[in-house]
Design an enzyme around this catalytic site. Structure first.
Site, short mmCIF file in Angstrom:
data_model
loop_
_atom_site.label_atom_id
_atom_site.label_comp_id
_atom_site.label_asym_id
_atom_site.label_seq_id
_atom_site.Cartn_x
_atom_site.Cartn_y
_atom_site.Cartn_z
N GLY A 16 48.38 27.98 33.18
CA GLY A 16 47.80 28.62 32.01
C GLY A 16 46.52 27.99 31.50
O GLY A 16 46.25 28.02 30.30
N MET A 94 50.32 36.04 39.38
CA MET A 94 50.35 36.09 40.84
C MET A 94 51.31 37.16 41.36
O MET A 94 52.25 36.89 42.10
CB MET A 94 50.74 34.71 41.40
N ARG A 95 51.05 38.38 40.93
CA ARG A 95 51.84 39.50 41.42
C ARG A 95 50.91 40.63 41.80
O ARG A 95 49.91 40.89 41.12
CB ARG A 95 52.79 40.01 40.32
N ILE A 96 51.23 41.31 42.90
CA ILE A 96 50.52 42.52 43.27
C ILE A 96 51.15 43.67 42.49
O ILE A 96 52.37 43.89 42.54
CB ILE A 96 50.60 42.78 44.78
N ASN A 111 41.10 41.03 35.01
CA ASN A 111 41.63 39.95 35.85
C ASN A 111 40.53 38.95 36.12
O ASN A 111 39.34 39.28 36.10
CB ASN A 111 42.14 40.53 37.18
N HIS A 113 39.43 36.17 39.14
CA HIS A 113 39.74 35.83 40.53
C HIS A 113 38.79 34.75 41.01
O HIS A 113 37.57 34.88 40.85
CB HIS A 113 39.62 37.08 41.41
N GLU A 147 43.19 48.94 43.89
CA GLU A 147 42.81 48.14 45.05
C GLU A 147 42.89 46.66 44.70
O GLU A 147 42.33 46.21 43.70
CB GLU A 147 41.38 48.48 45.47
N LEU A 148 43.57 45.87 45.51
CA LEU A 148 43.77 44.44 45.23
C LEU A 148 42.43 43.74 45.07
O LEU A 148 41.59 43.77 45.97
CB LEU A 148 44.57 43.78 46.36
#
Length: 221
Positions: A16, A94-96, A111, A113, A147-148
């Protein structure tokens, strides 16, 4: 909770540190919002303790208790929607996510990244950037789409990769940039400056470039 302030729900899976940066930005007054809840898919995520220390409500929706990605996302959505957030923030979650979940929050979910998207989607980005011989690396804030790691970019911080960098040293330097740009993008959104229309991010009504706005950092700062 101040009823006239924008509301955030923040999703985490780990320590976190980006959550803490957002908490700090709110305390400092640079982001005007209330974090209405911090939700984790892991009960042992240290970010939950950060939230508790700041007096923020927490919830755990353990993905291991669900027999499908769809059932987990449905439960997660139900928890989030109780708090009626203006923005859902993925801060190391950390989940799709399923298509239905993403569509439900389309245009109001950001998000962060740890790469210069579209390079190095997915995991182990720091090691992959070094192995690929990249001269630069960094971090991207983007809107979430089906889309990831593929939604329109909002803001990128770019740092040079030093000759002696390891994945760990690179991660530390990238994280410093994360803690700066994520609260900034959230502030833009909550102030009405940042929006997503169609598949494009707009700032002050103007389409952002494919990379988003880019900020360069001079290495070891």
């Amino acid at each position: 909770m101040s009823s006239n302030r924008h509301g955030l729900v923040i999703l985490i899976s780990g320590s976190g540190t980006n959550l803490q940066a957002i908490i700090d930005a709110i305390k400092e007054g640079t982001v005007e919002a209330d974090i209405r809840c911090v939700i984790s898919n892991r009960a042992d995520a240290y970010g939950l303790e950060r939230a508790r220390q700041a007096g923020i409500a927490t919830r755990v929706v353990d993905h291991r208790q669900y027999d499908s990605r769809e059932s987990f996302d449905a439960a997660l959505q139900q928890e989030i929607d109780q708090f009626q957030p203006d923005l859902v923030v993925l801060a190391g979650f950390m989940r799709i996510l399923t298509t239905e979940f993403v569509r439900h929050y389309r245009g109001r979910m950001l998000n962060i990244h740890p790469s210069l998207l579209p390079k190095f989607r997915g995991l182990n980005t720091h090691a992959r950037a070094i192995e690929a011989g990249e001269a630069e690396h960094g971090v991207t804030v983007h809107f979430v789409t089906e889309e990831l790691d593929g939604g329109p970019n909002v803001l990128q911080a770019i740092i040079p990769i030093e000759p002696d960098d390891t994945p760990d040293t690179l991660r530390v330097r990238v994280q410093r940039q994360e803690h700066f740009i994520f609260p900034e993008a959230i502030r833009w959104f909550l102030s009405g400056r940042l929006k997503m229309e169609g598949d494009q991010a707009l700032l002050d009504g103007a389409p952002l470039p494919y990379s988003g706005i880019q900020i360069r950092s001079g290495g070891q700062q």
